[in-house]
Scaffold this motif. Sequence first.
Motif, short mmCIF file in Angstrom:
data_model
loop_
_atom_site.label_atom_id
_atom_site.label_comp_id
_atom_site.label_asym_id
_atom_site.label_seq_id
_atom_site.Cartn_x
_atom_site.Cartn_y
_atom_site.Cartn_z
N THR A 228 0.85 -1.19 0.00
CA THR A 228 0.00 0.00 0.00
C THR A 228 0.88 1.24 0.00
N GLY A 229 0.28 2.37 -0.29
CA GLY A 229 1.02 3.62 -0.24
C GLY A 229 2.03 3.77 -1.36
N THR A 230 1.77 3.22 -2.55
CA THR A 230 2.66 3.40 -3.68
C THR A 230 2.53 4.81 -4.22
N THR A 231 3.48 5.18 -5.06
CA THR A 231 3.46 6.54 -5.60
C THR A 231 2.21 6.80 -6.43
N GLU A 232 1.65 5.73 -7.01
CA GLU A 232 0.43 5.90 -7.80
C GLU A 232 -0.82 5.88 -6.92
N GLY A 233 -0.61 5.59 -5.62
CA GLY A 233 -1.73 5.57 -4.72
C GLY A 233 -2.59 4.32 -4.81
N THR A 234 -2.10 3.26 -5.45
CA THR A 234 -2.87 2.02 -5.59
C THR A 234 -2.18 0.90 -4.84
N ALA A 235 -2.94 -0.12 -4.53
CA ALA A 235 -2.40 -1.27 -3.83
C ALA A 235 -2.07 -2.38 -4.82
N GLU A 236 -1.01 -3.13 -4.55
CA GLU A 236 -0.62 -4.26 -5.39
C GLU A 236 -0.99 -5.56 -4.69
N GLU A 237 -1.68 -6.45 -5.42
CA GLU A 237 -2.14 -7.69 -4.85
C GLU A 237 -0.98 -8.65 -4.58
N PRO A 238 -1.10 -9.48 -3.54
CA PRO A 238 -0.08 -10.52 -3.31
C PRO A 238 0.00 -11.47 -4.49
N THR A 239 1.17 -12.05 -4.70
CA THR A 239 1.37 -12.99 -5.80
C THR A 239 0.83 -14.37 -5.40
N PRO A 240 -0.07 -14.97 -6.19
CA PRO A 240 -0.48 -16.36 -5.90
C PRO A 240 0.74 -17.28 -5.99
N THR A 241 0.83 -18.24 -5.09
CA THR A 241 2.05 -19.04 -5.00
C THR A 241 1.90 -20.50 -5.41
N LEU A 242 0.68 -21.00 -5.58
CA LEU A 242 0.52 -22.43 -5.88
C LEU A 242 1.24 -22.81 -7.16
N GLY A 243 1.21 -21.95 -8.18
CA GLY A 243 1.85 -22.26 -9.45
C GLY A 243 3.35 -22.44 -9.35
N ILE A 244 3.95 -21.98 -8.27
CA ILE A 244 5.37 -22.22 -8.05
C ILE A 244 5.62 -23.68 -7.70
N PHE A 245 4.66 -24.30 -7.03
CA PHE A 245 4.82 -25.65 -6.51
C PHE A 245 4.12 -26.70 -7.37
#
Length: 249
Positions: free
Chosen positions: A117-134
């Motif tokens: 949160t609190g990026t320069t664009e004022g938007t939030a970035e979603e967490p990366t889904p991790t199942l595809g790693i495994f």
Amino acid sequence: MSNADIVVGEIIGTAILILFGAGVCAAVTLRYSKARASGWIVIAFGWGFGVMAGAYTAAPLSGGQLNPAVTLGIAVDTGEWDKVGLYLLGQMIGAMLGAVLAYLVYFAQFQANIRETGTTEGTAEEPTPTLGIFSTIPEIRSPVANLMTEIIATIALVLPILAFGLTTGLGESGVLVLIVALLVVGIGLSLGGPTGYAINPARDLGPRIVHTFLPIPNKGTSDWGYAWVPVVGPLIGGGLAGLIYNAAF
């Protein structure tokens, strides 16, 4: 090969395979990885190199099968079933161990998998889904189509592996494992798009179990509703490959 050699060899070889494979998926997927978004070709070659490293390492102990579908195909062709359980045990333990090792390599990146949160664009970035790693995730969720893809792709793996044994001197020269590794790269590039090409029940199930229990922030679902497809499909494909090979060759 002794029973202990088979189990230990398959544990070590499969752990190396999954370390490389889950490792390259983490490298391409996780937000703070230097290799982030480097693409499908990188993933395909990473898995191929994992097969090469794992199989060459395990070969002196167990023959380096590293895959229940390959083990099943060989057993169907030869009729020798007495060691199958040992191979499957080693492969499952190795797959889970390799997934844990990949998690430890990228531990800081997994821990950073939080909502920003609190990026320069004022938007939030979603967490990366991790199942595809495994484990594998289909691009279009269609159980019949996904199962068919895994069956065909596994036949395309196991049947050539069985046939490679007919090439005089290939095994003795030490080139056989390299050729199988390139075969896996080819399957990933050509047949991997629909489902992520599990083609190996232990490769998918072992890391999926580990993903379920790992303390990864915002890791998302382990998708157990789909988990049967990358297990059943490769087992069917491996068995069919053994039958085809036995009948045709």
